[in-house]
Design an enzyme around this catalytic site. Structure first.
Site, PDB file in Angstrom:
ATOM      1  N   ASP A 198       0.833  -1.205   0.000  1.00 45.11           N
ATOM      2  CA  ASP A 198       0.000   0.000   0.000  1.00 45.11           C
ATOM      3  C   ASP A 198       0.872   1.262   0.000  1.00 45.11           C
ATOM      4  OD1 ASP A 198      -2.774   0.987   0.275  1.00 45.11           O
ATOM      5  OD2 ASP A 198      -2.066   1.797   2.179  1.00 45.11           O
ATOM      6  N   GLU A 256       2.223  -0.307  -4.841  1.00 44.60           N
ATOM      7  CA  GLU A 256       1.294   0.741  -5.259  1.00 44.60           C
ATOM      8  C   GLU A 256       2.105   2.036  -5.284  1.00 44.60           C
ATOM      9  OE1 GLU A 256      -2.935   2.919  -4.140  1.00 44.60           O
ATOM     10  OE2 GLU A 256      -1.464   2.506  -2.602  1.00 44.60           O
TER      11      GLU A 256
HETATM   12  C1  GLC Z   1      -4.173   3.033  -0.887  1.00 46.24           C
HETATM   13  C2  GLC Z   1      -5.437   2.203  -0.899  1.00 46.24           C
HETATM   14  C3  GLC Z   1      -6.577   3.077  -0.462  1.00 46.24           C
HETATM   15  C4  GLC Z   1      -6.311   3.576   0.943  1.00 46.24           C
HETATM   16  C5  GLC Z   1      -4.968   4.298   1.012  1.00 46.24           C
HETATM   17  C6  GLC Z   1      -4.532   4.507   2.432  1.00 46.24           C
HETATM   18  O1  GLC Z   1      -4.141   3.986  -1.848  1.00 46.24           O
HETATM   19  O2  GLC Z   1      -5.627   1.652  -2.170  1.00 46.24           O
HETATM   20  O3  GLC Z   1      -7.806   2.395  -0.512  1.00 46.24           O
HETATM   21  O4  GLC Z   1      -7.324   4.464   1.331  1.00 46.24           O
HETATM   22  O5  GLC Z   1      -3.952   3.553   0.398  1.00 46.24           O
HETATM   23  O6  GLC Z   1      -4.153   3.300   3.018  1.00 46.24           O
END
Ligand code: GLC
Length: 516
Positions: A198, A256
């Site tokens: 994440d 991500e």
């Molecule tokens: C990422 C997740 C999202 C979340 C954020 C904070 O972007 O995909 O859903 O709100 O991180 O953890």
């Protein structure tokens, strides 16, 4: 298969919305387990499970209180093990979501940090004195407002890039890295195939806490401010890769990395760092042939330079559903179906978000039913992400639609009867059967999965390329917005419009096995 992740199709399961095993209206791990055969039959290679850890749910599970357990609402560790074993028996890989940027404010570390400012756990977070009677600097939260919250007891502020209930960890503190190494090992020992990291570009913050001079307002997935994307991340990910490399079975990471600049992304996916990074560029491309071609090309070139496969993402749990983004209605679905054939024929790994294979549209969720903190923290100026998180319609009957025997946590629209898995199954013209056919072709034709790539010369408004391996070649033609175009000579494998035979109308795509 070595380096299986180089050309896999991975299916994102937003756990609370996929399938409910116990009738409480929330999806759970036993629910997922029961639906694994559907995913095997769909033809994906693996799944990514969004967070199922104990969480007070300030951000639907992305605020974790215990990284090595299962929230009772989603099941137990035994349920997880059973799911994993079944998935492996069915030939499906399993990735789980690791949330290292922040914990929940209810995590024992943060509770200790607040209760006792001299505790060692306090240093796991970023507590800083204020400036001129306000927060330490001008950084803003991705969910709206300042990124700093006052801890009244101590008079210091703590950093939260997301909701205040998600305090950021200080990755410059070795205790944090050590804890996460243990957490990774816990799940690797249990047998997971890898992790989705994440907000992977943000763990370390600029230690100087200098003000950022970028515009305050930012879109959800645009390149972020200068205080993240710090050089310390690169050696961390090399250490993580070595850690996972101690295990058998080609375990992997997908970051991500919320950066659109693919040259910046490329530095994260060198052979000694992460295997994959999400590529969000198509989440931002309009239905426009030139823009899509440019974005695909920039990605391919940037990642090829470091030997990493590109990834393709059209939807996830944070963005508006694709048919809606492409204009909505029948035309939106038509374009989304064509886009699916585009990405499934590109070299690299494809992520499919649950319900994307059903052509689901964004749902308008009435304000009083909204749940996403983005909606509340921006005083309603941003609608939030509930509309792409509505549960999956498995059967055709409201209100549960086979998702639950109870009341779904977000209402499923009545007209999703037509979109249900039950209704689409066996209907050759349906979006679901198109996905099944495309995934089957991608599995059985090596050229599509691992062949070389070359653009083909076509009219403006059309995208076309060829994948070739040995003496087999497949062309993918996407007519974005041109007059009908003739398809190349050969065997039509899959088309996004069931009427297609020799020519391709606008907003349609087809795969043709070329006559050699
Ligand atoms: C990422 C997740 C999202 C979340 C954020 C904070 O972007 O995909 O859903 O709100 O991180 O953890």
């Amino acid at each position: 298969m070595a380096e299986w992740w180089r050309n896999a199709v991975l299916y994102e399961i937003y756990v609370r919305s996929f399938a409910d095993g116990n009738g409480d209206g929330l999806g759970d791990l036993p629910g997922v387990r029961a639906r694994l055969p559907y995913l095997r039959d769909l033809g994906v290679d693996g799944i990514w499970l969004t967070p199922f850890y104990p969480s007070p749910d300030a951000d639907h599970g992305y605020d974790v209180t215990d990284y090595v357990d299962v929230d009772p609402r989603f099941g137990t560790l035994e349920d997880f093990d059973a799911l994993l074993a079944d998935a492996h028996d069915l030939g499906l890989r399993v990735l789980i979501d690791i949330v290292p940027n922040h914990t929940s404010d209810q995590h024992p570390w943060f509770r200790n940090a607040l209760a006792d400012p001299s505790s060692r756990d306090r240093a796991r977070y970023l507590f800083r004195p204020g400036r001129d009677g306000g927060p330490p600097n001008n950084w803003t939260s991705a969910f709206g407002g300042s990124a700093w919250e006052l801890d009244e007891a101590s008079g210091e502020y703590f950093l939260h890039m997301f909701a205040p209930e998600q305090p950021d960890l200080d990755w410059h503190n070795p205790d944090v890295e050590e804890s996460f190494a243990e957490i990774l090992r816990f799940w690797l020992d249990r047998g997971v195939d890898g992790f989705r990291i994440d907000v992977a570009q943000a763990l370390y913050k600029d230690n100087t806490l200098a003000d950022t001079h970028e515009p305050e307002r930012r879109t959800w997935h645009a390149d972020w401010v200068t205080h993240v994307n710090q050089p310390d991340l690169l050696p961390l990910y090399a250490r993580w890769r070595r850690l996972a490399g101690e295990y058998e079975g080609d375990r992997m990471f997908v970051g991500e990395i919320v950066l659109l600049d693919q040259d910046a992304v490329a530095q994260y996916v060198t052979p000694e760092r992460l295997q994959l990074a999400f590529n969000f560029t198509l989440l931002h491309s309009e239905w426009d042939a030139e823009a899509m071609r440019a974005t695909i090309e920039a990605t391919r070139v940037a990642l090829e330079a470091v030997g990493a496969p590109p990834t393709w993402v059209l939807e996830n749990h944070d963005v508006v559903r694709l048919p809606t983004r492409y204009g909505g209605g029948a035309e939106g679905v038509r374009r989304a179906r064509a886009a699916a054939l585009l990405v499934l024929a590109l070299p690299g790994t494809v992520f499919v978000y649950e319900g994307q294979e059903l052509g689901l549209e964004e749902v308008y969720v009435p304000e009083e039913l909204r749940q996403d903190p983005i909606f509340f923290r921006t005083n309603g100026t941003r609608p939030g992400r509930d509309g792409c998180r509505v549960p999956i319609p498995w059967e055709s009957d409201p209100p549960g639609f086979g998702f639950t025997d109870g009341t779904p946590w977000l209402r499923i629209p009545d007209d999703w009867t037509e979109k249900s898995v039950a209704r689409q199954t066996g209907d050759r013209a349906s979006t679901l059967e198109q996905y099944r056919a495309a995934l089957a072709a991608r599995r059985s034709i090596p050229a599509l999965r691992s062949g070389s790539f070359a653009w083909l010369d076509v009219a403006p408004g059309v995208l076309a390329f060829e994948r070739r391996e040995g003496d087999e070649a497949v062309a993918c033609v996407v007519n974005v917005d041109a007059d009908p175009v003739a398809l190349p000579d050969g065997e039509l494998l899959v088309a996004s419009d069931p009427e297609v035979s020799g020519t391709l109308p606008r907003a349609a795509a087809a795969w043709v096995r070329l006559r050699m």
